[in-house]
Design a protein around this motif. Structure first.
Motif, PDB file in Angstrom:
ATOM      1  N   ASN A 196      -2.415 -15.277  -1.830  1.00  0.00           N
ATOM      2  CA  ASN A 196      -1.419 -15.953  -1.935  1.00  0.00           C
ATOM      3  C   ASN A 196       0.520 -15.674  -2.281  1.00  0.00           C
ATOM      4  N   TRP A 197       0.687 -13.604  -2.035  1.00  0.00           N
ATOM      5  CA  TRP A 197       1.252 -12.926  -3.127  1.00  0.00           C
ATOM      6  C   TRP A 197       2.174 -11.818  -2.308  1.00  0.00           C
ATOM      7  N   GLN A 198       3.080 -11.852  -2.800  1.00  0.00           N
ATOM      8  CA  GLN A 198       4.344 -10.924  -1.648  1.00  0.00           C
ATOM      9  C   GLN A 198       4.333 -10.112  -2.845  1.00  0.00           C
ATOM     10  N   GLY A 199       4.773  -9.124  -2.568  1.00  0.00           N
ATOM     11  CA  GLY A 199       5.230  -7.773  -3.339  1.00  0.00           C
ATOM     12  C   GLY A 199       4.107  -6.835  -3.702  1.00  0.00           C
ATOM     13  N   ARG A 200       4.504  -5.627  -3.825  1.00  0.00           N
ATOM     14  CA  ARG A 200       3.712  -5.172  -4.767  1.00  0.00           C
ATOM     15  C   ARG A 200       4.634  -4.096  -5.795  1.00  0.00           C
ATOM     16  N   VAL A 201       4.136  -4.031  -7.277  1.00  0.00           N
ATOM     17  CA  VAL A 201       4.492  -3.221  -7.700  1.00  0.00           C
ATOM     18  C   VAL A 201       3.799  -2.286  -9.090  1.00  0.00           C
ATOM     19  N   TYR A 202       4.222  -1.001  -8.829  1.00  0.00           N
ATOM     20  CA  TYR A 202       2.920  -0.677  -9.950  1.00  0.00           C
ATOM     21  C   TYR A 202       3.586   0.584 -11.293  1.00  0.00           C
ATOM     22  N   ILE A 203       3.183  -0.881 -12.599  1.00  0.00           N
ATOM     23  CA  ILE A 203       3.479  -0.081 -13.739  1.00  0.00           C
ATOM     24  C   ILE A 203       2.901   0.597 -14.437  1.00  0.00           C
TER      25      ILE A 203
END
Ligand SMILES: [Zn+2]
Length: 61
Positions: A29-36
């Motif tokens: 149950n997650w939202q959004g994605r970012v690559y660091i």
């Protein structure tokens, strides 16, 4: 099947245990994605208190 993220550090996890914090408390149950790429230089990483590079969810419950 939806990918799983660690609830603690929000890292996308392929195994059943998070490689960073060793937690097995994972969520689909997650939202959004970012690559660091560079946690030291990223404002997003600072806000989310991310210290390692990798792929993270913005929100996870
Ligand atoms: Zn974790």
């Amino acid at each position: 099947m939806k990918r799983k993220v660690c609830k603690k550090c929000k890292l996308f996890v392929k195994e059943s245990v998070c490689p960073i914090c060793q937690s097995s408390d994972l969520s689909e149950n997650w939202q959004g994605r970012v690559y660091i790429l560079d946690a030291d230089k990223s404002e997003v990483a600072k806000k989310a208190e991310i210290k390692n590079k990798g792929e993270y969810a913005i929100k996870a419950r």
